[in-house]
Scaffold this active site. Structure first.
Site, short mmCIF file in Angstrom:
data_model
loop_
_atom_site.label_atom_id
_atom_site.label_comp_id
_atom_site.label_asym_id
_atom_site.label_seq_id
_atom_site.Cartn_x
_atom_site.Cartn_y
_atom_site.Cartn_z
N HIS A 35 3.84 1.63 2.42
CA HIS A 35 5.08 0.95 2.00
C HIS A 35 5.78 1.79 0.92
CE1 HIS A 35 2.74 -2.80 3.29
NE2 HIS A 35 3.69 -2.63 4.18
N HIS B 241 -2.92 -2.86 17.48
CA HIS B 241 -3.97 -3.21 16.54
C HIS B 241 -5.38 -3.15 17.13
CE1 HIS B 241 -0.40 -4.94 14.63
NE2 HIS B 241 -1.02 -4.63 13.51
N CYS C 193 -4.56 -5.85 21.92
CA CYS C 193 -3.23 -5.40 21.55
C CYS C 193 -3.21 -3.87 21.48
CB CYS C 193 -2.89 -6.00 20.18
SG CYS C 193 -1.64 -5.08 19.31
N CYS D 136 0.10 -11.08 20.29
CA CYS D 136 -0.69 -10.51 19.18
C CYS D 136 -0.12 -11.05 17.88
CB CYS D 136 -0.64 -8.99 19.19
SG CYS D 136 -1.36 -8.30 17.68
N LYS E 12 -6.22 -3.65 6.06
CA LYS E 12 -7.12 -4.48 5.28
C LYS E 12 -8.53 -4.39 5.85
CE LYS E 12 -6.28 -8.89 3.08
NZ LYS E 12 -5.51 -10.12 3.17
N LYS F 45 -4.82 4.81 10.15
CA LYS F 45 -3.81 3.95 9.55
C LYS F 45 -4.49 3.05 8.53
CE LYS F 45 -0.05 0.89 11.04
NZ LYS F 45 -0.07 -0.07 9.96
N HIS G 59 0.86 -1.19 0.00
CA HIS G 59 0.00 0.00 0.00
C HIS G 59 0.90 1.25 0.00
CE1 HIS G 59 0.87 0.42 4.25
NE2 HIS G 59 0.27 -0.73 4.55
N CYS H 284 1.00 -8.27 15.35
CA CYS H 284 2.33 -7.70 15.64
C CYS H 284 3.40 -8.76 15.58
CB CYS H 284 2.42 -7.14 17.05
SG CYS H 284 1.43 -5.72 17.38
#
Ligand code: ME8
Length: 512
Positions: free
Chosen positions: A21, A155, A152, A126, A306, A303, A18, A129
């Protein structure tokens, strides 16, 4: 020649690339290109992180074996790097044989030196992570039939409880050496806010960490006890050593390792600024020279993920704007360090203002007037041009900003030179002067010289455009083959070269 080793983090291949990156890859690429211009012997590494439970489960979810899943998704990252004109010298995959060999040797060294031992481990984990947490690090979630859920902290997803015999790395031994490293090398972790975060993590106290797993086999086997595989992070971090010849080419490794610069996002500070330097010290090596930490690219303030369905594919933006315009936007509009919001409107605005109106317009009006008033032949600049001082100042500011990994400021400094030159043309109006006159030649020679310098300074951001400007100025070779600081010195456009107008570099966008 000074060596310069620079790396991106290696993304997990549970998903497609994405623009977060892309942001990291383009920033790292720009710094690598800057150092090539400085004449450094650059080795730029990127790749993919392919082991671990997260990748194994993502493969199961789509009915593939882990190997099929990682082959498919790693290829997507490789293709995206090509599409973004990333100039990496190597692309490492952690499932490669060369990496397995280096990981085994690296961790065997730490084991032999006495910093790894077996213990029982129990605790919340998690999977997103790929990290164990302590109870006090978790955040409270909603209450259900089984009591309050523990989530977590990164997340916000429920953690799982794992219990197993694991090998532990004696991280607790490294509290003081790590603090000494960060004190003795104040620029080792930058920006300062991130350095303080790393110091805070260490000062909270470091516990020994579990580095192996028995419950999965998708990983690098532990060489001294093959029932275990290394936990994904401890294999992944070693990629930086693998690629420069750890365990296979000591001369190469020893030449590049002291110049290692890692570019990472803010979520993986703990791994790169605490665990990895401690592992290196345990293996008898120095910590990395620099860890440069960027913020997140957010979409609508959140953030990308997905689950939020807000991922933007770099390929779509390249198709829409062209690779150089996307690269320029990422570097210029999202300063390195804090988080930044991605918006389509901002890409269009930046495209129109900096690329179409400033850079594109400067080249186009200079080439047009050289065509109409000087028979298409570019004159040499004047040694005492009023633009010479501006060019020198802008070069200094550009260089200083790239050297402290502030691409946005570097480009602002380079574009100041473009804006000043456009203003210089507007006040001198060479298009109104008499064809072939010394006044026209003087002003256009100066403007051509600025374009020559700008083409070089813009290489890290817009490499294809830079080489195209260089070619249209009639100069031999490429803008990216020039060497700084010498090539930025005023007065090197030779004159007497055929200047080509060509189509607009960045046709104005009308969708804003
Ligand atoms: O962390 N904006 O992989 P990863 C900016 N495999 N950067 C972002 C981002 C965003 N929205 N989302 C992710 C891993 N990144 C490990 C690394 S290194 C030995 C192992 C950045 O796919 C992120 O911060 O979750 C990290 O630097 C990189 O992309 C890969 O993230």
């Amino acid at each position: 020649m000074a060596k310069f080793f620079i790396t991106t983090a290696i993304p997990y291949v549970n998903d497609a690339p994405h623009i977060g990156h892309a942001y990291e890859a383009v920033n790292t690429d720009a710094v690598a290109r800057w150092h090539r211009l400085l004449g450094d012997d650059v080795f730029f590494l990127t790749g993919t992180d392919e082991h671990g439970l997260k990748v194994q489960r993502s493969a199961e979810a789509v009915g593939l074996t882990p190997k099929e899943q990682v082959d498919r998704n790693s290829e997507r990252f490789r293709e995206t790097a090509k599409l973004l004109d990333i100039s990496n010298d190597d692309f490492i995959r952690t499932t490669e044989e060369r990496h397995h060999g280096a990981v085994k040797q690296f961790l065997q060294t730490i084991y032999d030196r006495g910093d790894i031992e077996i213990q029982r481990y129990e605790g919340p984990y998690c999977v997103s992570c790929e990290a164990y947490y302590t109870d006090d690090e978790l955040v409270a979630g909603p209450s259900g039939a089984e009591g309050q859920q523990q989530l977590c902290p990164v997340h916000g997803r429920p953690v799982e409880f794992f219990s197993e015999d694991n090998y532990f790395f004696k991280l607790s031994k490294y509290e003081k050496p790590l603090l000494d490293w960060l004190t003795d090398n104040p620029d080792a972790v930058q920006p300062d806010t991130r350095r303080n975060e790393a110091i805070g993590l260490i000062k909270q106290g470091l516990r020994d960490i579990s580095i192996t797993r028995t419950s999965i086999d998708w990983g690098v086997p532990v060489p001294w006890d093959e029932k275990h595989v290394f936990y994904v992070w401890y294999d992944a971090l070693v990629n930086y050593a693998t690629a420069i010849g750890y365990g296979t080419d000591p001369d190469r490794f020893n030449a590049f390792w002291p110049t290692a610069n890692h570019v990472i996002g803010k979520d993986i500070i703990r791994f790169h600024c605490v665990y990895w330097p401690a592992m290196l010290l345990a293996a008898g090596l120095d910590p990395p020279r620099h860890v440069w930490v960027h913020g997140f690219l957010l979409v609508g303030g959140e953030k990308m993920s997905k689950t939020a369905l807000n991922q933007i594919a770099p390929a779509d933006l390249v198709e829409d704007f062209g690779v150089d315009a996307l690269r320029y936007h990422l570097l210029r509009d999202v300063p390195f360090g804090p988080d930044g919001d991605f918006s389509y409107e901002r890409v269009v605005d930046r495209y129109n203002s900096d690329l179409a109106n400033n850079l594109g317009n400067l080249l186009s009006r200079v080439a047009t007037v050289v065509g109409s008033k000087l028979d298409g032949v570019g004159p040499a600049p004047r040694a005492d041009s009023p633009l010479a001082g501006v060019a020198a100042d802008c070069y200094e500011a550009t260089a200083a900003a790239w050297n402290r990994v502030a691409p946005s400021e570097a480009l602002e400094a380079t574009w100041r030179l473009i804006r000043e030159t456009n203003a210089y043309l507007e006040s001198n109006e060479p298009w109104k002067a008499e064809a072939g006159s010394p006044e026209v030649a003087a002003v256009l020679g100066d403007a051509l010289e600025v374009l020559r310098i700008v083409a070089i300074l813009a290489v890290p951001a817009v490499p294809t455009t830079s080489n195209e400007i260089w070619r249209r100025l009639g100069l031999p070779g490429g803008a990216d083959e020039q060497r700084l600081p010498d090539a930025a010195a005023w007065g090197q456009y030779p004159g007497g070269l055929a200047v080509e107008k060509g189509p607009p570099l960045f046709p104005r966008r009308v969708d804003r």
